[in-house]
Design a protein around this motif. Structure first.
Motif, PDB file in Angstrom:
ATOM      1  N   HIS A 124      31.694  -0.781 -49.221  1.00 41.52           N
ATOM      2  CA  HIS A 124      31.647  -2.110 -50.674  1.00 41.52           C
ATOM      3  C   HIS A 124      31.262  -3.359 -49.710  1.00 41.52           C
ATOM      4  CE1 HIS A 124      31.690  -4.490 -53.726  1.00 41.52           C
ATOM      5  NE2 HIS A 124      32.000  -5.531 -53.315  1.00 41.52           N
ATOM      6  N   GLN A 125      31.463  -3.074 -48.886  1.00 42.98           N
ATOM      7  CA  GLN A 125      31.425  -4.210 -47.871  1.00 42.98           C
ATOM      8  C   GLN A 125      29.089  -3.512 -46.908  1.00 42.98           C
ATOM      9  OE1 GLN A 125      34.094  -4.840 -44.871  1.00 42.98           O
ATOM     10  NE2 GLN A 125      34.600  -6.119 -45.353  1.00 42.98           N
ATOM     11  N   GLN A 126      29.093  -2.142 -46.760  1.00 38.46           N
ATOM     12  CA  GLN A 126      28.143  -2.011 -46.498  1.00 38.46           C
ATOM     13  C   GLN A 126      26.895  -2.428 -47.612  1.00 38.46           C
ATOM     14  OE1 GLN A 126      28.402   1.735 -44.952  1.00 38.46           O
ATOM     15  NE2 GLN A 126      28.479   1.595 -43.031  1.00 38.46           N
ATOM     16  N   GLN A 127      27.242  -1.672 -48.726  1.00 37.46           N
ATOM     17  CA  GLN A 127      26.590  -2.060 -50.373  1.00 37.46           C
ATOM     18  C   GLN A 127      26.429  -3.236 -50.265  1.00 37.46           C
ATOM     19  OE1 GLN A 127      25.041   0.813 -51.527  1.00 37.46           O
ATOM     20  NE2 GLN A 127      23.968  -0.813 -53.421  1.00 37.46           N
ATOM     21  N   GLN A 128      26.603  -4.506 -50.366  1.00 38.76           N
ATOM     22  CA  GLN A 128      26.550  -5.973 -50.477  1.00 38.76           C
ATOM     23  C   GLN A 128      26.062  -6.619 -49.346  1.00 38.76           C
ATOM     24  OE1 GLN A 128      30.620  -7.886 -50.467  1.00 38.76           O
ATOM     25  NE2 GLN A 128      30.387  -7.501 -52.324  1.00 38.76           N
ATOM     26  N   GLN A 129      26.006  -5.456 -47.998  1.00 40.45           N
ATOM     27  CA  GLN A 129      25.028  -6.493 -46.279  1.00 40.45           C
ATOM     28  C   GLN A 129      23.892  -5.596 -46.854  1.00 40.45           C
ATOM     29  OE1 GLN A 129      26.833  -4.174 -43.058  1.00 40.45           O
ATOM     30  NE2 GLN A 129      28.939  -6.506 -43.469  1.00 40.45           N
ATOM     31  N   GLN A 130      23.381  -5.018 -47.475  1.00 42.58           N
ATOM     32  CA  GLN A 130      22.104  -4.188 -47.746  1.00 42.58           C
ATOM     33  C   GLN A 130      21.254  -5.268 -49.060  1.00 42.58           C
ATOM     34  OE1 GLN A 130      22.465   0.059 -48.229  1.00 42.58           O
ATOM     35  NE2 GLN A 130      22.965   0.321 -46.405  1.00 42.58           N
ATOM     36  N   ASN A 131      22.130  -5.748 -49.821  1.00 43.90           N
ATOM     37  CA  ASN A 131      21.069  -7.024 -51.389  1.00 43.90           C
ATOM     38  C   ASN A 131      20.634  -7.593 -50.382  1.00 43.90           C
ATOM     39  OD1 ASN A 131      22.003  -4.245 -53.200  1.00 43.90           O
ATOM     40  ND2 ASN A 131      24.019  -5.953 -53.024  1.00 43.90           N
ATOM     41  N   ARG A 182      20.251 -11.230 -50.866  1.00 46.06           N
ATOM     42  CA  ARG A 182      20.953 -12.707 -51.175  1.00 46.06           C
ATOM     43  C   ARG A 182      19.595 -13.041 -53.003  1.00 46.06           C
ATOM     44  NH1 ARG A 182      22.538 -16.414 -46.686  1.00 46.06           N
ATOM     45  NH2 ARG A 182      22.818 -17.958 -48.405  1.00 46.06           N
ATOM     46  N   HIS A 201      35.542  -0.684 -47.417  1.00 46.41           N
ATOM     47  CA  HIS A 201      34.154  -0.730 -45.923  1.00 46.41           C
ATOM     48  C   HIS A 201      32.436  -0.634 -46.791  1.00 46.41           C
ATOM     49  CE1 HIS A 201      32.205   0.557 -42.444  1.00 46.41           C
ATOM     50  NE2 HIS A 201      32.208   1.359 -42.522  1.00 46.41           N
ATOM     51  N   TRP A 204      16.361 -16.319 -48.383  1.00 50.20           N
ATOM     52  CA  TRP A 204      16.304 -15.273 -48.132  1.00 50.20           C
ATOM     53  C   TRP A 204      14.453 -15.202 -48.301  1.00 50.20           C
ATOM     54  CZ3 TRP A 204      12.487 -10.963 -50.053  1.00 50.20           C
ATOM     55  CH2 TRP A 204      12.489 -10.287 -49.017  1.00 50.20           C
TER      56      TRP A 204
END
Length: 122
Positions: A37-44, A46, A35, A51
């Motif tokens: 890890h997914q939040q961290q990826q969503q903040q990066n 593209r 969970h 983008w």
């Protein structure tokens, strides 16, 4: 049929107990699972240009939109440097300007080096 319901209920409760147990240990020892890890990826941002293109296309500007800073200016050579504390802007003439890393400790050293390079002396 009743035996099937009891077996199903028992397995369901066992599954919930195991999930609760490991969820507790994840939280207790900082695991957090996928969970976080997914939040961290969503903040990066593209890694492709979509983008940036979306930001560029959505930037309101009635004059010239600088591609490096998305600043709206009257002329392309008025675009600011993206990292003005580390770069000097040098106008080359004919409305062309470049940003280059600061050349040293003296004011205007970057412009002098660029001019020497243009003459083939550097």
């Amino acid at each position: 049929m009743e035996l099937f319901n009891i077996l199903f209920l028992t397995l369901s409760l066992f599954g919930l107990t195991v999930k609760a147990q490991f969820g507790f240990f994840d939280q207790m020892f900082g695991g957090g699972g996928g969970h976080q890890h997914q939040q961290q990826q969503q903040q990066n941002v593209r890694s492709d240009s979509s983008w940036y293109q979306a930001q560029y296309d959505g930037a309101p500007c009635s004059n010239y939109l600088c591609p490096g800073t998305l600043s709206c200016v009257h002329f392309p050579h008025h675009c600011p440097c993206a990292w003005d504390s580390f770069e000097d802007k040098v106008e080359l003439g004919d409305g062309i300007a470049v940003c280059a890393s600061k050349g040293g400790y003296q004011e205007g050293e970057t412009a002098k080096k660029i001019e020497l390079a243009r003459k083939g002396l550097l």
